[in-house]
Design an enzyme around this catalytic site. Structure first.
Site, mmCIF file in Angstrom:
data_model
loop_
_atom_site.group_PDB
_atom_site.id
_atom_site.type_symbol
_atom_site.label_atom_id
_atom_site.label_comp_id
_atom_site.label_asym_id
_atom_site.label_seq_id
_atom_site.Cartn_x
_atom_site.Cartn_y
_atom_site.Cartn_z
ATOM 1 N N LYS A 1 -13.260 -8.225 -7.513
ATOM 2 C CA LYS A 1 -13.625 -8.712 -6.184
ATOM 3 C C LYS A 1 -15.066 -9.198 -6.247
ATOM 4 C CE LYS A 1 -10.395 -5.468 -4.070
ATOM 5 N NZ LYS A 1 -10.144 -4.337 -3.174
ATOM 6 N N LYS B 1 0.834 -1.187 0.000
ATOM 7 C CA LYS B 1 0.000 0.000 0.000
ATOM 8 C C LYS B 1 0.881 1.255 0.000
ATOM 9 C CE LYS B 1 -4.167 -1.807 0.185
ATOM 10 N NZ LYS B 1 -5.237 -1.510 -0.795
#
Length: 328
Positions: free
Chosen positions: A215, A108
């Site tokens: 997803k 991240k």
């Protein structure tokens, strides 16, 4: 699909609050509503800030997974990546240690309140831990504008990046950045531009991405996600939304059913949970997970049950989202 009766869903719902190993997406506990349908356990866990229109798509996915047969798998084992939150560089090794055998790490970056210097230090630590043969990909969650993203790539390219996920928020920005980086050999992956878009295929039509991140919950279920991948014509990575192992089993069903799976998938995130709802959490072993249904453990459901007010909050959300689906 015909919706299950709301009263039955309310009566059967389990709401849990699971502690995280480290703060992620600004939270230190992950809440989820779990149900058991005719096909097995399923999960409804849109993030708290999502409105009912967006959250209802997650409910559609949960009901599809619990109440309908799923596509047949073409593989049993799914290779997965480690996920490194926006932690300090000195904490990277401890995070990676939770991912047994993973050859890829997603890091991240562009975290609010942090600097590019923080990102460089974190990515350098990941590369050092992974070695030269490890794969390192970055996820900015749309946190940069075009110039910031280009500048960041210049600072981070030395770490041999596999790809850059959602560096900018808008499709037009991704398209321009992809043009600017054409000579750098760093692919652009689209995540939010797929799962949060009114038209999840717009980013592919615009030529703004080299691959898509999909997803299962946010896209309405396994079948819906498979159709989006097929119509995009792009390689796909299946990722999670910090689900419990039950939600991860939905993502694994998707990954197992894709005709091609050229990238390691972001489905190892049970390793970010300090607790789970099953006695056999879906944590990577040898860098992979085995696809299949997950059974919830009654004792763990009781142990990690959300407070009465949070339980009531989720039941109210379930009712509103059920009404949205019923009106379609």
């Amino acid at each position: 699909m015909d919706l299950p009766d709301l009263a039955d869903l309310r009566a059967a719902a389990h709401v849990v609050s699971l502690p995280l190993v480290t703060r992620f997406r600004g939270i230190d506990h992950r809440e989820a509503l779990l149900l058991r349908g005719p096909e097995g356990w399923t999960e409804f866990s849109p993030f708290l800030e999502y409105d009912d229109a967006e959250a209802s798509v997650w409910l559609a996915a949960a009901l599809d997974f619990g109440w309908r047969p799923q596509p047949a798998p073409v593989r049993e084992r799914v290779p997965v990546n480690a996920t490194v939150p926006a932690v300090a560089a000195e904490d990277v090794a401890a995070v990676l240690a939770r991912y047994d055998g993973c050859r890829t790490a997603k890091v991240k970056v562009a975290e609010r309140g942090q600097s590019l210097r923080d990102d460089v230090a974190r990515v350098r630590a990941v590369r050092a831990a992974m070695g030269p043969e490890g794969r390192v990909r970055l996820d900015a969650n749309g946190g940069w504008n075009i110039d910031e993203a280009e500048h960041a790539v210049h600072a981070l390219a030395e770490f041999d990046l596999e790809y850059l996920e959602q560096p900018c928020a808008e499709v037009a920005e991704l398209a321009e950045l992809r043009e600017r980086l054409a000579d750098w050999g760093i692919p652009i992956a689209a995540d939010e531009s797929v799962r949060k878009a009114a038209d999840p295929l717009a980013v592919a039509r615009a030529g703004a991405a080299d691959l898509v991140v999909v997803k299962a919950q946010p896209l309405g279920g396994v079948g819906a996600a498979l159709r989006i991948v097929a119509e995009s014509g792009l390689p796909a990575v299946v990722s999670s939304a910090l689900d419990t192992s039950i939600g991860l089993s939905m993502g694994l069903t998707l990954a197992a059913a894709l005709p091609d799976l050229p990238y390691d998938c972001g489905l190892g995130t049970a390793s970010l949970l300090a607790a789970d709802v099953t006695a056999t959490p879906l944590r990577p072993q040898g860098g992979a997970l085995v696809a299949g249904r997950v059974e919830a453990d009654a004792g763990l459901l009781r142990q990690h049950a959300a407070s009465p007010d949070r339980h009531a909050w989720w039941l109210a959300r379930l009712e509103r989202c059920h009404a949205v689906l019923a009106a379609r």
